[in-house]
Structure formats: structure tokens, C-alpha cells
Design a protein around this motif. Structure first.
Motif, PDB file in Angstrom:
ATOM      1  N   GLY A  58      -2.105   7.372 -25.770  1.00  0.00           N
ATOM      2  CA  GLY A  58      -3.551   7.404 -25.940  1.00  0.00           C
ATOM      3  C   GLY A  58      -4.365   7.003 -24.727  1.00  0.00           C
ATOM      4  N   GLY A  59      -3.815   7.217 -23.541  1.00  0.00           N
ATOM      5  CA  GLY A  59      -4.632   7.069 -22.340  1.00  0.00           C
ATOM      6  C   GLY A  59      -4.846   5.659 -21.865  1.00  0.00           C
ATOM      7  N   GLN A  60      -3.754   4.905 -21.737  1.00  0.00           N
ATOM      8  CA  GLN A  60      -3.878   3.575 -21.144  1.00  0.00           C
ATOM      9  C   GLN A  60      -3.648   3.655 -19.626  1.00  0.00           C
ATOM     10  OE1 GLN A  60      -1.659   4.192 -23.634  1.00  0.00           O
ATOM     11  NE2 GLN A  60      -2.659   3.274 -25.416  1.00  0.00           N
ATOM     12  N   GLU A  61      -4.086   2.614 -18.946  1.00  0.00           N
ATOM     13  CA  GLU A  61      -3.850   2.471 -17.511  1.00  0.00           C
ATOM     14  C   GLU A  61      -2.355   2.436 -17.224  1.00  0.00           C
ATOM     15  OE1 GLU A  61      -5.549  -1.084 -15.303  1.00  0.00           O
ATOM     16  OE2 GLU A  61      -3.424  -1.567 -15.357  1.00  0.00           O
ATOM     17  N   SER A  62      -1.933   3.163 -16.187  1.00  0.00           N
ATOM     18  CA  SER A  62      -0.571   2.985 -15.664  1.00  0.00           C
ATOM     19  C   SER A  62      -0.688   2.547 -14.212  1.00  0.00           C
ATOM     20  CB  SER A  62       0.236   4.289 -15.756  1.00  0.00           C
ATOM     21  OG  SER A  62       0.085   5.066 -14.576  1.00  0.00           O
ATOM     22  N   GLY A  63       0.427   2.160 -13.631  1.00  0.00           N
ATOM     23  CA  GLY A  63       0.413   1.778 -12.218  1.00  0.00           C
ATOM     24  C   GLY A  63      -0.018   2.931 -11.318  1.00  0.00           C
ATOM     25  N   MET A  64       0.062   4.148 -11.825  1.00  0.00           N
ATOM     26  CA  MET A  64      -0.288   5.324 -11.037  1.00  0.00           C
ATOM     27  C   MET A  64      -1.730   5.771 -11.265  1.00  0.00           C
ATOM     28  SD  MET A  64       2.440   5.822  -9.299  1.00  0.00           S
ATOM     29  CE  MET A  64       2.323   7.457  -8.579  1.00  0.00           C
ATOM     30  N   SER A  65      -2.466   5.070 -12.123  1.00  0.00           N
ATOM     31  CA  SER A  65      -3.885   5.411 -12.307  1.00  0.00           C
ATOM     32  C   SER A  65      -4.642   4.995 -11.046  1.00  0.00           C
ATOM     33  CB  SER A  65      -4.464   4.667 -13.510  1.00  0.00           C
ATOM     34  OG  SER A  65      -3.699   4.919 -14.666  1.00  0.00           O
ATOM     35  N   GLN A  85      -7.362   3.281  -8.653  1.00  0.00           N
ATOM     36  CA  GLN A  85      -8.083   2.004  -8.739  1.00  0.00           C
ATOM     37  C   GLN A  85      -9.513   2.237  -9.223  1.00  0.00           C
ATOM     38  OE1 GLN A  85      -7.856  -0.306  -5.158  1.00  0.00           O
ATOM     39  NE2 GLN A  85      -8.587  -2.155  -6.190  1.00  0.00           N
ATOM     40  N   GLY A  86      -9.982   1.352 -10.062  1.00  0.00           N
ATOM     41  CA  GLY A  86     -11.362   1.436 -10.520  1.00  0.00           C
ATOM     42  C   GLY A  86     -11.552   2.235 -11.798  1.00  0.00           C
ATOM     43  N   THR A  87     -10.562   3.065 -12.164  1.00  0.00           N
ATOM     44  CA  THR A  87     -10.733   3.905 -13.352  1.00  0.00           C
ATOM     45  C   THR A  87     -10.789   3.059 -14.618  1.00  0.00           C
ATOM     46  OG1 THR A  87      -9.146   5.316 -12.247  1.00  0.00           O
ATOM     47  CG2 THR A  87      -9.892   6.028 -14.427  1.00  0.00           C
ATOM     48  N   VAL A  88     -11.757   3.375 -15.475  1.00  0.00           N
ATOM     49  CA  VAL A  88     -11.818   2.716 -16.781  1.00  0.00           C
ATOM     50  C   VAL A  88     -10.951   3.519 -17.747  1.00  0.00           C
ATOM     51  CG1 VAL A  88     -13.303   2.077 -18.713  1.00  0.00           C
ATOM     52  CG2 VAL A  88     -14.095   1.750 -16.362  1.00  0.00           C
ATOM     53  N   LEU A  89      -9.951   2.845 -18.285  1.00  0.00           N
ATOM     54  CA  LEU A  89      -9.032   3.471 -19.225  1.00  0.00           C
ATOM     55  C   LEU A  89      -8.778   2.464 -20.333  1.00  0.00           C
ATOM     56  CD1 LEU A  89      -6.614   4.811 -16.519  1.00  0.00           C
ATOM     57  CD2 LEU A  89      -7.510   6.300 -18.308  1.00  0.00           C
ATOM     58  N   ASN A  90      -8.115   2.893 -21.397  1.00  0.00           N
ATOM     59  CA  ASN A  90      -7.714   1.916 -22.397  1.00  0.00           C
ATOM     60  C   ASN A  90      -6.830   0.863 -21.735  1.00  0.00           C
ATOM     61  OD1 ASN A  90      -9.039   3.052 -24.599  1.00  0.00           O
ATOM     62  ND2 ASN A  90      -7.375   4.523 -24.923  1.00  0.00           N
ATOM     63  N   MET A  91      -7.014  -0.365 -22.126  1.00  0.00           N
ATOM     64  CA  MET A  91      -6.310  -1.516 -21.570  1.00  0.00           C
ATOM     65  C   MET A  91      -6.722  -1.826 -20.125  1.00  0.00           C
ATOM     66  SD  MET A  91      -2.594  -1.505 -23.379  1.00  0.00           S
ATOM     67  CE  MET A  91      -2.483  -1.207 -25.147  1.00  0.00           C
ATOM     68  N   ALA A  92      -7.716  -1.084 -19.629  1.00  0.00           N
ATOM     69  CA  ALA A  92      -8.349  -1.448 -18.358  1.00  0.00           C
ATOM     70  C   ALA A  92      -9.853  -1.311 -18.587  1.00  0.00           C
ATOM     71  CB  ALA A  92      -7.887  -0.528 -17.229  1.00  0.00           C
ATOM     72  N   PRO A  93     -10.375  -2.112 -19.516  1.00  0.00           N
ATOM     73  CA  PRO A  93     -11.766  -1.902 -19.949  1.00  0.00           C
ATOM     74  C   PRO A  93     -12.786  -2.148 -18.843  1.00  0.00           C
ATOM     75  CG  PRO A  93     -10.867  -3.927 -20.904  1.00  0.00           C
ATOM     76  CD  PRO A  93      -9.727  -3.219 -20.254  1.00  0.00           C
ATOM     77  N   LYS A  94     -12.390  -2.904 -17.815  1.00  0.00           N
ATOM     78  CA  LYS A  94     -13.330  -3.126 -16.702  1.00  0.00           C
ATOM     79  C   LYS A  94     -12.913  -2.343 -15.465  1.00  0.00           C
ATOM     80  CE  LYS A  94     -14.911  -7.730 -18.002  1.00  0.00           C
ATOM     81  NZ  LYS A  94     -15.080  -9.099 -17.484  1.00  0.00           N
ATOM     82  N   GLY A  95     -12.036  -1.381 -15.660  1.00  0.00           N
ATOM     83  CA  GLY A  95     -11.575  -0.588 -14.522  1.00  0.00           C
ATOM     84  C   GLY A  95     -10.297  -1.165 -13.953  1.00  0.00           C
ATOM     85  N   LYS A  96      -9.416  -0.289 -13.459  1.00  0.00           N
ATOM     86  CA  LYS A  96      -8.132  -0.745 -12.918  1.00  0.00           C
ATOM     87  C   LYS A  96      -8.352  -1.578 -11.667  1.00  0.00           C
ATOM     88  CE  LYS A  96      -3.560   0.936 -11.623  1.00  0.00           C
ATOM     89  NZ  LYS A  96      -3.084   1.596 -10.403  1.00  0.00           N
ATOM     90  N   LYS A  97      -7.653  -2.692 -11.577  1.00  0.00           N
ATOM     91  CA  LYS A  97      -7.919  -3.665 -10.513  1.00  0.00           C
ATOM     92  C   LYS A  97      -7.068  -3.464  -9.263  1.00  0.00           C
ATOM     93  CE  LYS A  97     -10.790  -6.503 -12.765  1.00  0.00           C
ATOM     94  NZ  LYS A  97     -12.057  -5.753 -12.947  1.00  0.00           N
TER      95      LYS A  97
END
Ligand SMILES: Cc1ncc(C[n+]2csc(CCOP(=O)(O)OP(=O)(O)O)c2C)c(N)n1
Ligand SMILES: [Mg+2]
Lengths: 287, 381
Positions: A164-171, A173-185
Motif C-alpha cells: 500500500g505504498g510505504q516508504e522504502s530505502g529506494m524512495s 528523499q523528501g517524498t511523503v509516503l505511508n509511514m513517512a508522513p513528514k517526508g522521507k528523511k
């Protein structure tokens, strides 16, 4: 593989499914076919259940069309979207559990070497970015450290798509995804460079927007794994469903990302692999 | 490879002249694997298993095994072992305690994939606090993985069970993994007399063409080309397919009973079954019970002993029948949770006669005196 094994026993023709009959009639085994011949033979992937516009589906078709030796290739997959397509692939393929694909492939390849010492059996891992760069990273890298004769192909859709579209290590940086509600760090993991430094003799990054180049890289990777050492191909294809773009925009999206400098096709080849591949490719020209 | 003569399992187990050796449990594993015609072994160190897999490595170097390597962790090792088994070779590995739990996701996966892997478990306590001491707690978690489970009392059992496990696991109507459990340290690190078959004899090799599922080697049909895979369909047929697959794994374990009977002489061994008080135990708790029974005898108390060798399949009917005749059933265990007590309670008609004691854990040995105390208590009731 002996091709006679999948011939239909006379009088059973009418109960066999159409797709199987088509495979028997126009199979790609032992014919040296490739991406240019797509459409002239029965593909190894029978339709697929993935989303409209899914670049993994296209990538998978291209990978299967690029196998140098499909009649003796065993694929190891992992949990994720591509696992849904594998039951429809006309090759022996393994789904074990999520993330252990390179460990399974290590045991499989060594065992196939024992059982078929005079035959080439290619073992190709095809798994998602989450499976390869996150949950399975230790086993991916350890298989490279151990110099296993396997090819690892990452289907990089830049997310855990199947859950269902969660952050992976390959997302990115900065993308807002499920489990990265404030954007990938943190930035996208540099897997090709990790592969190069971890013992891979051949490393490539490519996308399905360049089918012929993808074919060349997949073939090089598999040939290298046979004789020289482990190989890695990363296939870039962001997920339309979770990144919310139109199915028909998949290729345009890849090209746009490339233009913006977020994606670059790459090839790292060790000197040994270069010499080996040059020898093979030279031989091919002479034929 | 070292020159060895292939003999039938029956010749190796029952006819070949055996030599008595005074060896540790770890060495018993080595001797079993020498004759098991194993193609590949994969290792990862954990006390108290490590020595056995060093020794397996040594016999790889001597030419008894074709392939051997150290994996990166137990989950990976159990995955690599699965890959090798799927390719159609005979594989062996071993672990214990934290290693068992680290690898856990793979055990039901082995069963579900119908892989005839043999894995030895040298049991040990589970963290926290950190412990390396003997304890059979991990077996509680293993009971419902679909694997067959044999429990060795001593080095002789360990030798025989490991060797016979390959034959049972590979029967076409069974074809599920077998775990051979031995209590860490008590069995692995102590010397005992073990009768060993000649190391120049070995079992016939594994035949992947007799498996109920095809080897993943591109040498057999079916290619799995189908339009409608079960995996992601929310419909009755896909649920039914998964449900019947699970039932088939259980049925495979049931079908193993006859082979355990013929090769291991039964799922249980019984002594003095008509006694009022019965001890039911497995593993080294059996040896401690034997001591206790001797002491009780000198006090004029007659106590029977049921040694359970196979936990999966479980000797449900036999236990029910034996317990029905007894006044009290004592279950000594080397763990806190009392998994054997639970198992026995599900088998017997009257659970009030089951005494789940003594239980020692955290690494302690089980003084026979504790068992004698329970015997006295039962006798006085
Ligand atoms: C041990 C375990 N943890 C989590 C999951 C849930 N899970 C299934 S697929 C998946 C994501 C897969 O992501 P990726 O590898 O990128 O493949 P994609 O679906 O994107 O193609 C997750 C987290 C699982 N099946 N097993
Ligand atoms: Mg993904």
C-alpha cells in the motif's frame, strides 16, 4: 531441459489450457530469441495481474525475453507485487518468503551445480526494492561477498507497493509516503555502488524505457554470473498506483526523472568481466 | 569424494555390524552424517551446536559431503538450505535456542514447500537475560510448524534419529522436514557409548524424482503457467486450496507413523506400563526419570516409564490408553512452560491425574530427587 518434457500427450490436447498449447506450439526455448522478436513467439509471462501501467510488468516481460538460456533458468522471487505475476511465468520459479531471495538462490545455485556439473543452470533473482535494499539487504550483500554465481535484479518502483505504498530505502528523499508522513528523511540507497564495492563483477542500472539496452544488460549480467562472479541489475520504474500518476504516463515519468537528474543509466564492469564479455560478444559477431 | 559403499537403509540400520565408540553427542552427529550421503550442509555457529557443525565441516573436507559453507545468520542458512532442497539435493543443518527463533519463519515454509530437510536442534535457553544454558523451551514454539519432531535421550538416539530422519523425511508419502532435537550440553557435550555403523557404508542418494513436488531445476513439468494464481484471489477455491494444502502437511506427518514404527521401533518406549504411577518424558528428562525410578524402587514404589521419541506426530492414542490405567502421570520437563504436559493433557481423558512437575529451567540440571518427591506425593495421595 529436454524440450520433449512439455509436449502434450496425444489425446490430452483438448483439456489443456490455451496458453499452454500456445507455449508448446511457439515456445522461446533454445532459439536464441530476444526483445526484438517479442510478438513473434509465446512469451514466458502469460498476461499478468499487476496494475495498469505497472512498469514492473513491462520490465518482467523484457527480462524474460532477454534471458540467454530460458530453458535452463530458474528464478527466485520474493514477496511483493512481482510475486503476483510469477505463478504465470513458464519457468521454474521460487517464492520462499519476503527478503530471503538471495540466500535461497545461493543454496539453489550450489545444489544445481552439484546435480548438473556439465550443464549451465542460470539462477536469477528478481525482487522488489524493499526486498532487495531493505529487508533482504544483508542476504543480498552476503551473497555478493561470497561470490555466488547468481544474478540479482531489483525491480525498483521506489516504494513498498504491494502493502500500500510505504516508504522504502529506494524512495526519493523528501517524498511523503505511508509511514513517512513528514517526508522521507534520507536519500535513495546507492545500490549500484554498494554492489560494485561488494564483489559484483557486473553492475547496471536501467529502465524499461530503453528495452534494447535493458536486454543487453540483463544478458551481460547473467553471462557474467556464470563464469566471473555475482552481478546486479537495477531496473527503475516508479509505481503509478502509489505515486499517483496515470498508467499511460509511466514511460514519460521515467524519462522526466532522468532529465531531472534523479535517474541515470549506469554500467560498472570489472576488468575480468569486461574481458570475458568482450570474448563472448566478439565470438557472437563472428557467427 | 571418499569411497563408500551404498547400502539399503535396512542394511545400514539393522544388519551392519556396529562398533561401540565412547563419543560426545556432537561426534554422534558427525558419525551419522558420514553415513547419510548428504550432498550439502550449511552452518552457522551457536553454542551448544557449533562443535557438531565444525565436525560436519571436517568430514566435508575429508570428502564425505559435496558442498559445505557458513551462512550469514540462521534465517539465511535455513533459506539457503531450502533453496538447496528445492534444487533436489539432500541437505543438513543444525542450530539451537536463539538460532531457532531467529530462523523461525523458515520452518513452516519448509513444511509448506514439502522439503525433506533434516535439521538438528541442540536446545538451549532463550534470551533475555542472555543465557547459553540447557533448556528445551524452543521446542514449545516448534510444535506447530508442520515439521516432524524427534527427541533424543542420549548420543545413541541422536545418531540413530539423525540418520533415520533422512529416510523418513524423504518417503514420497511423507516428504516434510524432520527436526531432531537433543538437549544442549547434556547430550552434545557429554560422552556416552554409541554403537556406530561402519563409516564406509552410506545411504542411497536422494531421488528428487520421487518427490511430491517437482525440483526447481527446469527438468520437469509443470511449468506453472496459469492465468489464475490462487495467491491473491479472494474466493472460495483459493481458500480451499490453501486449507487443503495445510491439511495435507498434517496428513503427511500422520503417514510418517508407520515409518517411525518400523525404523525407530515406535513413537514411544514403555517400561512397567501396569504401574499405578507413570512418568511420561522426552529427551534427557527420560534419563533423569530412570534414576528416580531406581530410587523409588528401593523405597518399594513401583513406577512405569513412557519415553516419547516422536513429538510430531504425537503418540496421542498410546498416551491416552496408557494414562487411562494409571493413577497418576508425572511429567518432568527442562523448561518453564511445560509444553509436554500440555500435549499429554490434550491426549488423556482425565487431566486431573497429570502432574506437570518437576520443571527445571534456566540451565539447571534436574536432580532425580525432585522426581522422586513427586512420585512420593502421588503415592501418598
Ligand atoms: C516478513 C514479512 N514482513 C513484511 C511483509 C509484508 N510485505 C509484503 S510485500 C511487502 C513490500 C514489498 O515491497 P517491494 O519489495 O519493494 O516490492 P513491491 O511490492 O514494491 O513490488 C511487504 C512489506 C511480509 N510479507 N513478510
Ligand atoms: Mg517496491
Amino acid at each position: 531441459m529436454n524440450k520433449s518434457i512439455f509436449k502434450i500427450t496425444p489425446c490430452f490436447e483438448d483439456i489443456m489450457p490455451d496458453e499452454y498449447k500456445e507455449l508448446v506450439e511457439s515456445d522461446p526455448f533454445g532459439k536464441g530469441l530476444g526483445v526484438s522478436q517479442l510478438g513473434t513467439y509465446k512469451e514466458l509471462l502469460e498476461e499478468h495481474p499487476l496494475c495498469a501501467g505497472c512498469g514492473l510488468a513491462l520490465s518482467l516481460r523484457l527480462i524474460l525475453a532477454s534471458l540467454p538460456n530460458p530453458e535452463d533458468t530458474v528464478i527466485v522471487g520474493s514477496t511483493g507485487c512481482s510475486a503476483l505475476a510469477f505463478p504465470q511465468v513458464a519457468l521454474h520459479n521460487i517464492h520462499s518468503v519476503f527478503g530471503n531471495q538471495n540466500a535461497v538462490a545461493s543454496g539453489l545455485k550450489r545444489a544445481l551445480k552439484l546435480r548438473f556439473p556439465d550443464k549451465v543452470k542460470d539462477v536469477v533473482v528478481i525482487a522488489g526494492d524493499g526486498a532487495t535494499a531493505d529487508i533482504g539487504l544483508d542476504m543480498v550483500m552476503q551473497s555478493w561477498f561470497r561470490c555466488e554465481n547468481i544474478t540479482t535484479i531489483m525491480l525498483d518502483n521506489e516504494a513498498y507497493a504491494n502493502t500500500g505504498g510505504q516508504e522504502s530505502g529506494m524512495s526519493p528523499q523528501g517524498t511523503v509516503l505511508n509511514m513517512a508522513p513528514k517526508g522521507k528523511k534520507f536519500p535513495k540507497i546507492s545500490m549500484p555502488e554498494i554492489a560494485r564495492e561488494s564483489g559484483c563483477a557486473y553492475v547496471a542500472a536501467i529502465s524499461p524505457a530503453q528495452p534494447k539496452r535493458l536486454e543487453k544488460m540483463v544478458r551481460r549480467a547473467i553471462l557474467t554470473a556464470r563464469e566471473v562472479g555475482p552481478s546486479y541489475v537495477q531496473i527503475f520504474s516508479p509505481c503509478p498506483t502509489n505515486y499517483k500518476f496515470k498508467p499511460q504516463e509511466m514511460v514519460a515519468r521515467i524519462k522526466q526523472r532522468e532529465k531531472e537528474g534523479f535517474f541515470k543509466s549506469k554500467e560498472y564492469i570489472t576488468t575480468e568481466a569486461q574481458e570475458y564479455l568482450a570474448g563472448l560478444e566478439e565470438g557472437k559477431k563472428d557467427e | 569424494m571418499i569411497e563408500q559403499k551404498v547400502v539399503t537403509p535396512e542394511q545400514l540400520f539393522f544388519e551392519a555390524e556396529r562398533e561401540e565408540q565412547f563419543i560426545t553427542g556432537s561426534e554422534a552427529i558427525r558419525e551419522a552424517i558420514k553415513s547419510a550421503n548428504v550432498d550439502m550442509a550449511i552452518s552457522y555457529p551457536i553454542t551448544p551446536q557449533s562443535e557438531s557443525m565444525h565436525l560436519v565441516g571436517d568430514i566435508f573436507a575429508e570428502g564425505y559431503i559435496k558442498e559445505y559453507f557458513r551462512g550469514e545468520n540462521e534465517f539465511a542458512v535455513m533459506s539457503s538450505v531450502a533453496g538447496a532442497a528445492m534444487a533436489g539435493v539432500r541437505v543438513f543443518t543444525a542450530t539451537g535456542g536463539p538460532g531457532t527463533l531467529r530462523a523461525f519463519e523458515m520452518f513452516p515454509t519448509w513444511s509448506g514447500s514439502r522439503l525433506p530437510i533434516v535439521c538438528a536442534f541442540m536446545t538451549r535457553g532463550i534470551n533475555s537475560p542472555l543465557t547459553i544454558q540447557p533448556d528445551t523451551l524452543e521446542m514449545a514454539y516448534m510444535l506447530d510448524t508442520g515439521m516432524l519432531m524427534l527427541h533424543a535421550e542420549n548420543g545413541q538416539d541422536l545418531y540413530d534419529m539423525v540418520l533415520k530422519a533422512f529416510v523418513i523425511a524423504e518417503k514420497p508419502d511423507v516428504h516434510v522436514p524432520v527436526g531432531v532435537f537433543a538437549d544442549g550440553f547434556f547430550v552434545t557435550h557429554t560422552r556416552d557409548k554409541v554403537n556406530i555403523a561402519p563409516a564406509d557404508m552410506k545411504l542411497p542418494s536422494y531421488n528428487p524424482n520421487c518427490a511430491p513436488v517437482p525440483a526447481m531445476d527446469m527438468e520437469t513439468v509443470p511449468f506453472r503457467q496459469m492465468r489464475d494464481p490462487f495467491v491473491m484471489k479472494s474466493n472460495f477455491i483459493s481458500y480451499a486450496a490453501h486449507a487443503s494444502w495445510q491439511q495435507e502437511i498434517l496428513a503427511a506427518a500422520e503417514r510418517a507413523r508407520k515409518y517411525i514404527d518400523s525404523l525407530l521401533g515406535g513413537l514411544i518406549e514403555v517400561e512397567n506400563e501396569d504401574a499405578d504411577i507413570l512418568i511420561i518424558a522426552s529427551g534427557t528428562a527420560v534419563s533423569q526419570s530412570r534414576e528416580a525410578i531406581q530410587q523409588a524402587k528401593s523405597e518399594g514404589l513401583s513406577v512405569g516409564l513412557v519415553k516419547i521419541k516422536s513429538l510430531r506426530p504425537f503418540p496421542t492414542e498410546q498416551i491416552r490408553r496408557l494414562a487411562a490405567k494409571a493413577k497418576a502421570v508425572i511429567i518432568p520437563e527442562f523448561n518453564r512452560v511445560g509444553w509436554l504436559c500440555r500435549e499429554v493433557k490434550t491426549a488423556v481423558d482425565d487431566t486431573t491425574k497429570v502432574v506437570g512437575a518437576p520443571r527445571v529451567f534456566g540451565g539447571m540440571t534436574m536432580p532425580p530427587q525432585l522426581i522422586v518427591d513427586e512420585i512420593r506425593r502421588c503415592a501418598n495421595e
